[in-house]
Design an enzyme around this catalytic site. Structure first.
Site, PDB file in Angstrom:
ATOM      1  N   CYS A  45     -10.914 -68.882 -28.626  1.00 23.03           N
ATOM      2  CA  CYS A  45      -9.852 -69.762 -28.164  1.00 23.03           C
ATOM      3  C   CYS A  45      -9.357 -69.258 -26.824  1.00 23.03           C
ATOM      4  O   CYS A  45      -9.624 -68.135 -26.437  1.00 23.03           O
ATOM      5  CB  CYS A  45      -8.695 -69.766 -29.154  1.00 23.03           C
ATOM      6  SG  CYS A  45      -9.204 -70.261 -30.797  1.00 23.03           S
ATOM      7  N   ASN A  99      -5.690 -66.029 -30.680  1.00 24.23           N
ATOM      8  CA  ASN A  99      -7.144 -66.055 -30.542  1.00 24.23           C
ATOM      9  C   ASN A  99      -7.693 -64.924 -31.402  1.00 24.23           C
ATOM     10  O   ASN A  99      -7.158 -63.813 -31.359  1.00 24.23           O
ATOM     11  CB  ASN A  99      -7.519 -65.835 -29.062  1.00 24.23           C
ATOM     12  CG  ASN A  99      -9.021 -65.730 -28.867  1.00 24.23           C
ATOM     13  OD1 ASN A  99      -9.800 -66.192 -29.695  1.00 24.23           O
ATOM     14  ND2 ASN A  99      -9.434 -65.124 -27.766  1.00 24.23           N
ATOM     15  N   LYS A 115     -28.708 -78.530 -24.550  1.00 24.44           N
ATOM     16  CA  LYS A 115     -28.049 -77.635 -25.517  1.00 24.44           C
ATOM     17  C   LYS A 115     -27.968 -78.286 -26.895  1.00 24.44           C
ATOM     18  O   LYS A 115     -28.091 -77.626 -27.910  1.00 24.44           O
ATOM     19  CB  LYS A 115     -26.649 -77.277 -25.000  1.00 24.44           C
ATOM     20  CG  LYS A 115     -25.938 -76.217 -25.811  1.00 24.44           C
ATOM     21  CD  LYS A 115     -26.579 -74.855 -25.624  1.00 24.44           C
ATOM     22  CE  LYS A 115     -26.042 -73.809 -26.576  1.00 24.44           C
ATOM     23  NZ  LYS A 115     -26.988 -72.695 -26.757  1.00 24.44           N
TER      24      LYS A 115
HETATM   25  C1  F6R Z   1     -33.675 -72.054 -28.400  1.00 25.14           C
HETATM   26  C2  F6R Z   1     -32.775 -73.127 -28.730  1.00 25.14           C
HETATM   27  C3  F6R Z   1     -33.292 -74.265 -29.544  1.00 25.14           C
HETATM   28  C4  F6R Z   1     -32.317 -74.552 -30.694  1.00 25.14           C
HETATM   29  C5  F6R Z   1     -32.764 -75.819 -31.445  1.00 25.14           C
HETATM   30  C6  F6R Z   1     -31.851 -76.108 -32.612  1.00 25.14           C
HETATM   31  O1  F6R Z   1     -33.073 -71.094 -27.601  1.00 25.14           O
HETATM   32  O2  F6R Z   1     -31.630 -73.117 -28.351  1.00 25.14           O
HETATM   33  O3  F6R Z   1     -34.557 -74.005 -30.029  1.00 25.14           O
HETATM   34  O4  F6R Z   1     -32.307 -73.451 -31.531  1.00 25.14           O
HETATM   35  O5  F6R Z   1     -32.745 -76.914 -30.576  1.00 25.14           O
HETATM   36  O6  F6R Z   1     -30.549 -76.339 -32.220  1.00 25.14           O
HETATM   37  P1  F6R Z   1     -29.356 -76.269 -33.248  1.00 25.14           P
HETATM   38  O7  F6R Z   1     -29.248 -74.877 -33.725  1.00 25.14           O
HETATM   39  O8  F6R Z   1     -28.149 -76.714 -32.463  1.00 25.14           O
HETATM   40  O9  F6R Z   1     -29.690 -77.227 -34.354  1.00 25.14           O
END
Ligand code: F6R
Length: 619
Positions: A2, A102, A614
């Protein structure tokens, strides 16, 4: 996790708080709030509207009274859902004390129970709110706010950075910390505002001189003055820190990029994931049990772990633990495959979805499929109230804090830790392991964050090894037993941030085909830390060395036999030894660093690798 800000003095308290909160935005958050001291009362505003709680807060604050002091907070939920009621600041029963926090209060359950019993009304589900009521109790004994906070700090277990105000002590903010960072400062303007912040960016617009509080220190801020004392009340002096960075650099702290910052945060990410779960009376794993009972978990006869990418690798590491400790069949599958085949599921199957974002479409859909087949679905996620967490029968949160670098690092380690906790919790619940065996494993697990820290400290040595391979375009990663998922994760890191081809194999599989690719100069990276298949791995390394491969090994300190398998003493990545099933948490660190240094050597943006997102919300 936080973000915290506090301001006392000057004519623009509200604006400074809102600007400071906006500068903490890069950390990601799910709600925001502030409390202002004005005309002998406290005025509070909070917002949890997606996508921008801060915008909502700005609107509400248009009607704010003129304030002499205030505290503000951006929240990244750990205990309690991300909604307005759980947003900080929290008030006591009288509405005359407000706190921002936090960190994680480890003994929050006991504190809450005690407060409820003595008649307090707690309005949120957070671990933090108890602090406001504890301060209220202390103030009722007639002491001032500083003495009250001092007494409360003595009662808290866990990690915290705190800011506290009372309507009865105008222009005063009392702050304290343990483990979680907290900075204090004085504004550069004539008003000399007293300033409080969890991160430099929050107050960078106001001052470039700050002091960092140490564990169990209390600071009292007033316009023009900051007094720091120890828990015992003795005055403390710290050297001032002069901040020379611009805003973006300040967000990254001392680091060149978020990935290295987040790798460095791995011991804290694992600690935060363990805190409050490994109690003397037993393990407490699940944060939410929507439709899951202990009876369901006792009746489970098969476990499926389903995930993608690094989360899949964390799941694979856990498969070994579940089979060993629970003696239960444990299958692991890639989410995008699982949902389209015909996995045999029923009410006694536990399907564990692992996802840092909790939004990955492949995993979300796989969980939906499992539920529609009657399986019990448990989700491990870093994001409270994510889609997967909302739909699951039960949830266990990793508490790594927001991860900005696209490549998973600290969330990956937190996932492994969470899965190990889950496996031990199930072992306890099902009586699969004797109590002393669980206690022994827990002792090891508690020590792992320090070992991760030791591994991280060897970064320079890893950089030296990586420098030898800047022009290598093909790597083989080998491992056996839990070393295999470590090899997979190391190879994935290399592919995604350094754009280098890397194949990972269980070393015993090499002779069934891939060994045809080994020729003089092929680079093989072997995870040669000690596990039950170490002898066999050694033979597999011999097979590639005899065909001319250049071999780098990950070896445990003092293990000359493993180091001897490397092409030279300069081809060894040393790690501190740890218990076999916990070793992935440590062994993966030099492989992350290796990929990082190769990527940096080519000048690549490690935080934003090409073609990757991400959160993957497409199939
Ligand atoms: C590797 C990476 C991806 C994620 C994958 C799953 O560094 O970031 O392979 O691990 O896309 O993502 P989550 O965990 O958000 O389901």
């Amino acid at each position: 996790m936080c973000g915290i800000i506090g301001v006392t003095g000057g004519s623009g308290v509200t604006e400074l708080l809102l600007d400071g909160l906006a500068r903490l935005e890069y950390r990601g958050y799910d709600s925001a709030g502030l409390v202002l001291q004005a005309e002998g009362t406290l005025w509070r505003a909070r917002d949890a509207t997606k996508p921008s709680p801060l915008e909502g807060l700005r609107k509400v604050a248009e009607d704010a009274p003129v304030a002499t002091a205030g505290i503000g907070h951006t929240r990244w939920a750990t205990h309690g859902h991300p909604n307005e009621g759980n947003a900080h600041p929290h008030l006591d029963c009288t509405g005359r004390v407000a706190i921002i926090h936090n960190g994680i209060i480890e003994n929050w359950r006991e504190l809450r129970a005690r407060l409820l019993e003595s008649g307090h009304v707690l309005a949120s589900d957070t671990d933090s709110e108890a602090i406001a009521h504890l301060v209220e109790e202390e103030l009722a004994t007639g002491v001032d706010l500083t003495a009250a906070v001092r007494a409360v700090v003595g009662e808290l277990r866990g990690a915290f950075a705190l800011g506290v105000v009372s309507a009865d002590e105008p222009e005063t903010i009392v702050a304290a910390r343990r483990v979680s960072p907290l900075l204090v400062g004085l504004g550069d303007s004539e008003a000399r505002e007293g300033l409080l912040a969890s991160d430099i960016p929050a107050i960078l617009g106001r001052t470039r001189t700050v002091w960092a509080l140490e564990d169990d220190e209390i600071a009292v801020l007033r316009p023009g003055s900051v007094e720091i004392t120890s828990l015992a009340g003795d005055p403390v002096e710290h050297p001032a820190i002069e901040v020379g960075w611009d805003l973006e650099a300040a967000e990254r702290g001392d680091y060149d990029d978020f990935m290295s910052k987040e790798m460095a945060e791995q011991p804290q990410a694992v600690t935060a994931t363990l805190v409050g779960r490994l109690l003397p009376e037993g393990i407490l794993a699940l944060d939410e049990m929507h439709r899951l009972t202990d009876g369901d978990l006792q009746a489970v006869d098969k476990v499926f772990i389903v995930a993608c990418g690094s989360s899949y690798h964390a799941g694979l590491m856990a498969k070994y633990a579940i089979e060993r400790w629970l003696h239960l069949p444990a299958e692991i599958d890639i989410a995008s495959e699982f949902r389209y085949r015909d996995p045999v599921l029923d009410g006694r199957t536990l399907v564990v979805g692992v996802s840092q974002s909790g939004e990955t479409v492949d995993t979300t859909e796989a969980m939906r499929h499992a539920r529609s087949e009657g399986a019990k679905v448990l989700v491990i996620s870093n994001v409270v109230d994510s889609s997967m967490a909302r739909e699951a029968d039960g949830v266990l949160y990793t508490r790594a804090g927001p991860e900005i670098g696209v490549a998973a690092t600290k969330t990956h380690l937190a996932q492994i830790a969470a899965l190990e906790v889950l496996a031990l919790y199930l072992a306890q619940l099902r009586g699969a392991l004797p109590g002393p065996a669980i206690a022994g494993l827990l002792d090891h697990l508690r020590g792992v964050p320090d070992l991760i820290g030791e591994a991280l400290a060897r970064d320079e040595a890893v950089a030296g090894v990586a420098a030898r391979f800047v022009d290598t375009r093909d790597f083989f990663y080998l491992g056996r037993h839990v070393g295999f998922p470590v090899a997979l994760e190391g190879a994935l890191k290399l592919k995604e941030i350094a754009y280098v081809r890397a194949e990972a194999y269980p070393a015993g599989e090499l002779k069934h085909g891939p060994i045809a690719l080994i020729e003089p100069g092929t680079v093989v990276l072997a995870v040669a830390t000690r596990n039950r298949l170490w002898d066999k791995l050694k033979s597999n390394i011999q097979e590639v060395r005899s065909r001319g491969a250049t071999v780098v090994v990950v070896a445990q300190d003092g293990d000359g036999d493993s180091a001897a398998e490397a092409s030279s003493p300069e081809h060894v990545l040393w790690v501190p030894p740890t218990e076999e099933l916990f070793s992935p948490l440590v062994d993966v660190v030099p492989l992350q660093q290796f990929a990082y240094h190769l990527a940096r050597a080519h000048g690549y943006d490690v935080d934003r690798p090409r073609n990757l997102a991400k959160t993957v919300t497409v199939e």
